[in-house]
Design a protein around this motif. Sequence first.
Motif, PDB file in Angstrom:
ATOM      1  N   UNK A 117       0.836  -1.218   0.000  1.00 57.50           N
ATOM      2  CA  UNK A 117       0.000   0.000   0.000  1.00 57.50           C
ATOM      3  C   UNK A 117       0.866   1.262   0.000  1.00 57.50           C
ATOM      4  N   UNK A 118       1.847   1.307   0.901  1.00 59.87           N
ATOM      5  CA  UNK A 118       2.665   2.513   1.018  1.00 59.87           C
ATOM      6  C   UNK A 118       3.519   2.706  -0.234  1.00 59.87           C
ATOM      7  N   UNK A 119       4.227   1.644  -0.605  1.00 60.47           N
ATOM      8  CA  UNK A 119       5.187   1.802  -1.703  1.00 60.47           C
ATOM      9  C   UNK A 119       4.504   1.999  -3.060  1.00 60.47           C
ATOM     10  N   UNK A 120       3.316   1.425  -3.224  1.00 61.29           N
ATOM     11  CA  UNK A 120       2.595   1.601  -4.489  1.00 61.29           C
ATOM     12  C   UNK A 120       2.339   3.082  -4.735  1.00 61.29           C
ATOM     13  N   UNK A 121       1.927   3.800  -3.678  1.00 61.97           N
ATOM     14  CA  UNK A 121       1.640   5.226  -3.810  1.00 61.97           C
ATOM     15  C   UNK A 121       2.902   6.014  -4.147  1.00 61.97           C
ATOM     16  N   UNK A 122       4.010   5.665  -3.477  1.00 66.30           N
ATOM     17  CA  UNK A 122       5.283   6.368  -3.716  1.00 66.30           C
ATOM     18  C   UNK A 122       5.735   6.158  -5.164  1.00 66.30           C
ATOM     19  N   UNK A 123       5.676   4.901  -5.605  1.00 64.02           N
ATOM     20  CA  UNK A 123       6.127   4.561  -6.959  1.00 64.02           C
ATOM     21  C   UNK A 123       5.255   5.258  -8.012  1.00 64.02           C
ATOM     22  N   UNK A 124       3.953   5.314  -7.732  1.00 68.08           N
ATOM     23  CA  UNK A 124       3.036   5.953  -8.674  1.00 68.08           C
ATOM     24  C   UNK A 124       3.417   7.423  -8.875  1.00 68.08           C
ATOM     25  N   UNK A 125       3.670   8.103  -7.762  1.00 68.63           N
ATOM     26  CA  UNK A 125       4.040   9.520  -7.838  1.00 68.63           C
ATOM     27  C   UNK A 125       5.352   9.712  -8.587  1.00 68.63           C
ATOM     28  N   UNK A 126       6.341   8.894  -8.282  1.00 66.05           N
ATOM     29  CA  UNK A 126       7.653   9.055  -8.921  1.00 66.05           C
ATOM     30  C   UNK A 126       7.582   8.746 -10.415  1.00 66.05           C
ATOM     31  N   UNK A 127       6.800   7.715 -10.774  1.00 67.36           N
ATOM     32  CA  UNK A 127       6.720   7.346 -12.206  1.00 67.36           C
ATOM     33  C   UNK A 127       5.947   8.391 -13.000  1.00 67.36           C
ATOM     34  N   UNK A 128       4.983   9.032 -12.360  1.00 70.37           N
ATOM     35  CA  UNK A 128       4.272  10.118 -13.038  1.00 70.37           C
ATOM     36  C   UNK A 128       5.266  11.220 -13.401  1.00 70.37           C
ATOM     37  N   UNK A 129       6.175  11.518 -12.484  1.00 72.53           N
ATOM     38  CA  UNK A 129       7.186  12.551 -12.749  1.00 72.53           C
ATOM     39  C   UNK A 129       8.188  12.078 -13.820  1.00 72.53           C
ATOM     40  N   UNK A 130       8.533  10.802 -13.810  1.00 65.71           N
ATOM     41  CA  UNK A 130       9.457  10.285 -14.838  1.00 65.71           C
ATOM     42  C   UNK A 130       8.820  10.433 -16.220  1.00 65.71           C
ATOM     43  N   UNK A 131       7.522  10.091 -16.309  1.00 68.41           N
ATOM     44  CA  UNK A 131       6.822  10.202 -17.603  1.00 68.41           C
ATOM     45  C   UNK A 131       6.865  11.637 -18.112  1.00 68.41           C
ATOM     46  N   UNK A 132       6.832  12.578 -17.193  1.00 67.67           N
ATOM     47  CA  UNK A 132       6.809  13.988 -17.596  1.00 67.67           C
ATOM     48  C   UNK A 132       8.212  14.507 -17.928  1.00 67.67           C
ATOM     49  N   UNK A 133       9.209  14.125 -17.149  1.00 68.74           N
ATOM     50  CA  UNK A 133      10.508  14.803 -17.253  1.00 68.74           C
ATOM     51  C   UNK A 133      11.596  14.009 -17.981  1.00 68.74           C
ATOM     52  N   UNK A 134      11.509  12.678 -17.984  1.00 73.66           N
ATOM     53  CA  UNK A 134      12.523  11.901 -18.708  1.00 73.66           C
ATOM     54  C   UNK A 134      11.887  10.614 -19.246  1.00 73.66           C
ATOM     55  N   UNK A 135      10.916  10.796 -20.167  1.00 76.10           N
ATOM     56  CA  UNK A 135      10.136   9.632 -20.620  1.00 76.10           C
ATOM     57  C   UNK A 135      10.968   8.568 -21.335  1.00 76.10           C
ATOM     58  N   UNK A 136      12.164   8.921 -21.772  1.00 80.00           N
ATOM     59  CA  UNK A 136      12.988   7.933 -22.497  1.00 80.00           C
ATOM     60  C   UNK A 136      14.001   7.215 -21.611  1.00 80.00           C
ATOM     61  N   UNK A 137      14.012   7.554 -20.326  1.00 76.79           N
ATOM     62  CA  UNK A 137      15.015   6.947 -19.437  1.00 76.79           C
ATOM     63  C   UNK A 137      14.709   5.471 -19.194  1.00 76.79           C
ATOM     64  N   UNK A 138      15.760   4.692 -18.945  1.00 75.56           N
ATOM     65  CA  UNK A 138      15.569   3.341 -18.431  1.00 75.56           C
ATOM     66  C   UNK A 138      15.206   3.475 -16.950  1.00 75.56           C
ATOM     67  N   UNK A 139      14.277   2.653 -16.480  1.00 76.75           N
ATOM     68  CA  UNK A 139      13.867   2.705 -15.081  1.00 76.75           C
ATOM     69  C   UNK A 139      14.211   1.379 -14.398  1.00 76.75           C
ATOM     70  N   UNK A 140      15.005   1.459 -13.337  1.00 74.34           N
ATOM     71  CA  UNK A 140      15.364   0.279 -12.537  1.00 74.34           C
ATOM     72  C   UNK A 140      14.585   0.336 -11.225  1.00 74.34           C
TER      73      UNK A 140
END
Length: 341
Positions: A117-140
């Motif tokens: 529950x906790x980490x899903x929310x954190x990951x969702x927020x961070x991935x939303x920002x990745x999609x906006x700011x570095x959509x071509x990056x590899x994500x580990x």
Amino acid sequence: RMSLLRSASQHLRRRRDYSSASASPERKVAILGAAGGIGQPLALLMKLNPLVSSLSLYDIAATPGVAADVSHINTRALVKGFVGDDQLGEALEGADLVIIPAGVPRKPGMTRDDLFKINAGIVKGLCTAIARHCPNALVNMISNPVNSTVPIAAEVFKKAGTYDEKKLFGVTTLDVVRAKTFYAGKANVPVTGVNVPVVGGHAGITILPLFSQATPASNALSHEDLLALTKRTQDGGTEVVEAKAGKGSATLSMAYAGAVFGDACLKGLNGVPDIVECSFVQSTVTELPFFASKVRLGKSGVEEVMGLGELSAYIERFTLELMQFLFGRFFVASKPGCAAG
Ligand code: NAI
């Protein structure tokens, strides 16, 4: 004249080797959760990696101190610290590789599902920002439960229209690191040359080390040894959680594993051939939508998801079937994409 030509050509070759080493391309790596138990040693290890030219350390607190500390190390990467939501965009801008160890770790008695529950929310927020700011990056993705945080990230990217299945990786390298160490100990071989593929997922029974494919092969291991090695690899995380007795989960070995996998991703991006690591990725190797297996890394991320090879040990075939059965039920019972744990 021949010897003159030979020495001129040797000289040129040396120059070429030198210039290709110094021409390692600029690569920006961002670590999200960089002030945490994993984040700090991972920041240190990535600062030591000569392939990194810019290292961006982001957390919701304490990154300025970590960044100042790491930045004094006299290696190539320029280090910058970013703290809080307002600075997340800048931390990510232009990143080639984003490594995510943000979230809460397991405490004794907690399963990886309890973290969900906790980490899903954190990951969702961070991935939303990745999609906006570095959509071509590899994500580990390191944040647990990896079996679920990776499909969540995929959903966020799909929604944003930036999903590329070649660029999203669940980091399962720690399972490989553990399998190598435990196998070398049991088979009594030097650990340096050992290789063990680990497939499946990244929680308990879903972690399936293929000791029958381990190299160098060992005839000395009995069926009971293989069972014990498999179980120890699957329970490796719990072994550390219990030993740390309330002070978190694996951090140092995880930072090492994260640095190994990050390095492999950078080498792939840079066009180094034959970079193969196990990772939890979108897959057609089994009927499960995401699955860890050997993956060939290249300039655009996953170049090839490799098959399982021959599963010659009974325990391997049994575990794979059980895993598919359990996962299959889960996928039928839940929304597709919001996968298992
Ligand atoms: P930790 O609690 O020491 O560090 C987590 C860091 O994340 C903290 O500095 C915290 O401030 C930060 N954080 C929290 N919310 C954030 C947000 N929204 N944005 C950025 N940063 C945020 O935990 P630890 O031990 O470093 O573990 C981190 C994660 O890695 C956990 O989910 C843990 O379960 C997972 N893990 C994964 C492994 C794997 O093999 N994939 C192995 C071991 C742990």
